[in-house]
Write a protein that holds these residues in place. Structure first.
Motif, PDB file in Angstrom:
ATOM      1  N   THR A  26      33.426  61.013  86.170  1.00 47.89           N
ATOM      2  CA  THR A  26      33.551  62.437  85.881  1.00 47.89           C
ATOM      3  C   THR A  26      34.557  62.756  84.781  1.00 47.89           C
ATOM      4  O   THR A  26      34.268  63.519  83.861  1.00 47.89           O
ATOM      5  CB  THR A  26      33.936  63.199  87.162  1.00 47.89           C
ATOM      6  N   LEU A  27      35.749  62.210  84.854  1.00 44.50           N
ATOM      7  CA  LEU A  27      36.800  62.566  83.903  1.00 44.50           C
ATOM      8  C   LEU A  27      36.379  62.253  82.472  1.00 44.50           C
ATOM      9  O   LEU A  27      36.534  63.086  81.567  1.00 44.50           O
ATOM     10  CB  LEU A  27      38.096  61.836  84.249  1.00 44.50           C
ATOM     11  N   ALA A  28      35.828  61.068  82.268  1.00 45.83           N
ATOM     12  CA  ALA A  28      35.425  60.675  80.920  1.00 45.83           C
ATOM     13  C   ALA A  28      34.118  61.321  80.509  1.00 45.83           C
ATOM     14  O   ALA A  28      33.958  61.755  79.362  1.00 45.83           O
ATOM     15  CB  ALA A  28      35.306  59.150  80.838  1.00 45.83           C
ATOM     16  N   TRP A  29      33.171  61.424  81.446  1.00 46.32           N
ATOM     17  CA  TRP A  29      31.832  61.865  81.075  1.00 46.32           C
ATOM     18  C   TRP A  29      31.724  63.377  80.916  1.00 46.32           C
ATOM     19  O   TRP A  29      31.023  63.860  80.032  1.00 46.32           O
ATOM     20  CB  TRP A  29      30.816  61.375  82.114  1.00 46.32           C
ATOM     21  N   ARG A  30      32.416  64.124  81.763  1.00 46.07           N
ATOM     22  CA  ARG A  30      32.291  65.583  81.720  1.00 46.07           C
ATOM     23  C   ARG A  30      33.436  66.282  80.992  1.00 46.07           C
ATOM     24  O   ARG A  30      33.296  67.444  80.602  1.00 46.07           O
ATOM     25  CB  ARG A  30      32.167  66.134  83.143  1.00 46.07           C
ATOM     26  N   TYR A  31      34.546  65.578  80.818  1.00 44.72           N
ATOM     27  CA  TYR A  31      35.696  66.208  80.155  1.00 44.72           C
ATOM     28  C   TYR A  31      36.105  65.480  78.876  1.00 44.72           C
ATOM     29  O   TYR A  31      37.065  65.877  78.214  1.00 44.72           O
ATOM     30  CB  TYR A  31      36.883  66.287  81.115  1.00 44.72           C
ATOM     31  N   ASN A  32      35.407  64.385  78.546  1.00 42.48           N
ATOM     32  CA  ASN A  32      35.670  63.624  77.318  1.00 42.48           C
ATOM     33  C   ASN A  32      37.111  63.149  77.218  1.00 42.48           C
ATOM     34  O   ASN A  32      37.672  63.047  76.121  1.00 42.48           O
ATOM     35  CB  ASN A  32      35.315  64.452  76.070  1.00 42.48           C
ATOM     36  N   LEU A  33      37.716  62.847  78.360  1.00 47.44           N
ATOM     37  CA  LEU A  33      39.096  62.352  78.370  1.00 47.44           C
ATOM     38  C   LEU A  33      39.121  60.857  78.673  1.00 47.44           C
ATOM     39  O   LEU A  33      38.483  60.394  79.620  1.00 47.44           O
ATOM     40  CB  LEU A  33      39.913  63.094  79.433  1.00 47.44           C
ATOM     41  N   PRO A  34      39.839  60.094  77.843  1.00 47.22           N
ATOM     42  CA  PRO A  34      40.668  60.518  76.697  1.00 47.22           C
ATOM     43  C   PRO A  34      39.957  60.438  75.349  1.00 47.22           C
ATOM     44  O   PRO A  34      40.584  60.608  74.306  1.00 47.22           O
ATOM     45  CB  PRO A  34      41.802  59.497  76.738  1.00 47.22           C
ATOM     46  N   GLU A  35      38.635  60.209  75.334  1.00 52.31           N
ATOM     47  CA  GLU A  35      37.966  59.849  74.086  1.00 52.31           C
ATOM     48  C   GLU A  35      37.896  60.983  73.071  1.00 52.31           C
ATOM     49  O   GLU A  35      37.705  60.734  71.887  1.00 52.31           O
ATOM     50  CB  GLU A  35      36.571  59.310  74.368  1.00 52.31           C
ATOM     51  N   MET A  36      38.064  62.227  73.511  1.00 53.66           N
ATOM     52  CA  MET A  36      38.060  63.328  72.548  1.00 53.66           C
ATOM     53  C   MET A  36      39.209  63.215  71.554  1.00 53.66           C
ATOM     54  O   MET A  36      39.195  63.870  70.491  1.00 53.66           O
ATOM     55  CB  MET A  36      38.135  64.672  73.288  1.00 53.66           C
ATOM     56  N   LEU A  37      40.203  62.385  71.872  1.00 53.13           N
ATOM     57  CA  LEU A  37      41.361  62.199  70.991  1.00 53.13           C
ATOM     58  C   LEU A  37      41.291  60.896  70.204  1.00 53.13           C
ATOM     59  O   LEU A  37      42.197  60.602  69.426  1.00 53.13           O
ATOM     60  CB  LEU A  37      42.650  62.211  71.830  1.00 53.13           C
ATOM     61  N   TYR A  38      40.219  60.125  70.375  1.00 52.22           N
ATOM     62  CA  TYR A  38      40.080  58.862  69.655  1.00 52.22           C
ATOM     63  C   TYR A  38      39.797  59.136  68.173  1.00 52.22           C
ATOM     64  O   TYR A  38      39.143  60.134  67.825  1.00 52.22           O
ATOM     65  CB  TYR A  38      38.931  58.049  70.228  1.00 52.22           C
ATOM     66  N   PRO A  39      40.250  58.257  67.270  1.00 45.80           N
ATOM     67  CA  PRO A  39      39.936  58.425  65.837  1.00 45.80           C
ATOM     68  C   PRO A  39      38.439  58.496  65.564  1.00 45.80           C
ATOM     69  O   PRO A  39      38.007  59.253  64.687  1.00 45.80           O
ATOM     70  CB  PRO A  39      40.551  57.169  65.207  1.00 45.80           C
TER      71      PRO A  39
END
Length: 311
Positions: A160-173
């Protein structure tokens, strides 16, 4: 009729039945889809050398090195949580307290074509191992893939955290840099979407393309180790005479390719983006088989001395 002739006749019969819309994806249908020479892409690529020793002395033996693709997993990309189009595995990913509903932001008006879409994704071990092994053995020695039938490698409802909230990948280069890790290109006029952040949300007016991008994201995750997602790596370890597939890379057929299973059942494989006909799923649910390349040779001695490739 020889065994080879019967095999080809059986393949032809199954392939003639493919290509029609398929909205109820079953295990039997998926298993039959492995009979695809185009996806298999069987080739003899070199020679392996082995040292064989006995009480009478030692000798150098050789075996043929082959390379072909293996259907490792079924990757489903679908709108409504709990509604995986592969019917038998639906109970693996039901809605839960942190993952419910789904769909996209449109109200189905024709002028609304820029709103966010959401797709769940499940990566589950391909169930056609036995059918595939019988098929591949008709060409010669065959390699084992990394996938285990019905094994869940990624269930987005548990991520859920990664798939629905894009955390932490929304901050990846990769997520912040335009033009980085994209499927297709703007200059080529075939940009389908971005791989990062590897979650379920994206902006795409074409539902098929949205499903394909999400499938690519899921495949990208499971073919790498150490990703900040809830998943199991879909990777095998190299050993003497065995060279397994590595990380999947978008638009690169040498790392993996896709066979559409639903809404249409395809008899060929391709990478995204492709120009093949794209049928929009009625319920926003899609599934592809992920085929990945493996090389191997038959063990002919106690010690592996190395291999030589023809090209």
């Amino acid at each position: 009729m020889t065994r080879s002739s019967r095999l080809r006749a059986g393949i032809a019969t199954i392939l003639l039945t493919t290509g029609a819309p398929s909205f109820a994806l079953t295990t039997a249908t998926i298993a039959a889809s492995t009979l695809s020479p185009d996806c298999l892409e069987y080739r003899v690529v070199g020679i392996c050398f082995w040292l064989r020793c006995s009480s009478f002395g030692c000798s150098v033996e050789t075996s043929v090195k082959v390379r072909h693709f293996v259907p490792d997993a079924v990757v489903s990309s679908y709108a409504n949580t709990g509604a995986n189009p592969w019917l038998e595995v639906r109970p693996m990913s039901p809605p839960n307290a942190t993952a419910q509903a789904g769909g996209d932001g449109t109200t189905n008006q024709h002028h609304e074509n820029n709103l966010a879409k959401f797709k769940n994704a499940d990566v589950i071990g391909h169930p056609g191992g036995y059918v595939f092994s019988q098929f591949a053995s008709g060409f010669g020695y065959s390699c084992e893939g990394a996938g285990t039938a019905f094994m869940p490698y990624l269930l987005s409802s548990l991520d859920t955290l990664a798939w629905r909230y894009n955390l932490p990948e929304m901050l990846y280069p990769e997520a912040l840099t335009p033009g980085e890790r994209e499927i297709g290109s703007r200059s080529g006029g075939n940009l389908w979407g971005n791989v990062y952040p590897r979650g379920g949300f994206l902006h795409q007016s074409d539902d098929y393309l949205a499903g394909a991008v999400v499938a690519q994201r899921a495949g990208d995750i499971v073919t790498r180790r150490g990703q900040l997602h809830v998943y199991q790596p879909l990777l095998a370890s190299a050993k003497d005479g065995y060279w397994p597939a590595g990380a999947l890379l978008e638009s690169d057929s040498q790392t993996g390719k896709w066979q559409e299973l639903t809404p249409t059942l395809s008899r060929t494989c391709a990478v995204f983006p492709h120009r093949a006909a794209r049928v929009q799923a009625r319920q926003g649910d899609y599934a592809w088989a992920l085929w990945r390349p493996y090389s191997c040779c038959k063990r002919e001695g106690q010690v592996f001395l190395g291999s030589v490739d023809f090209n």
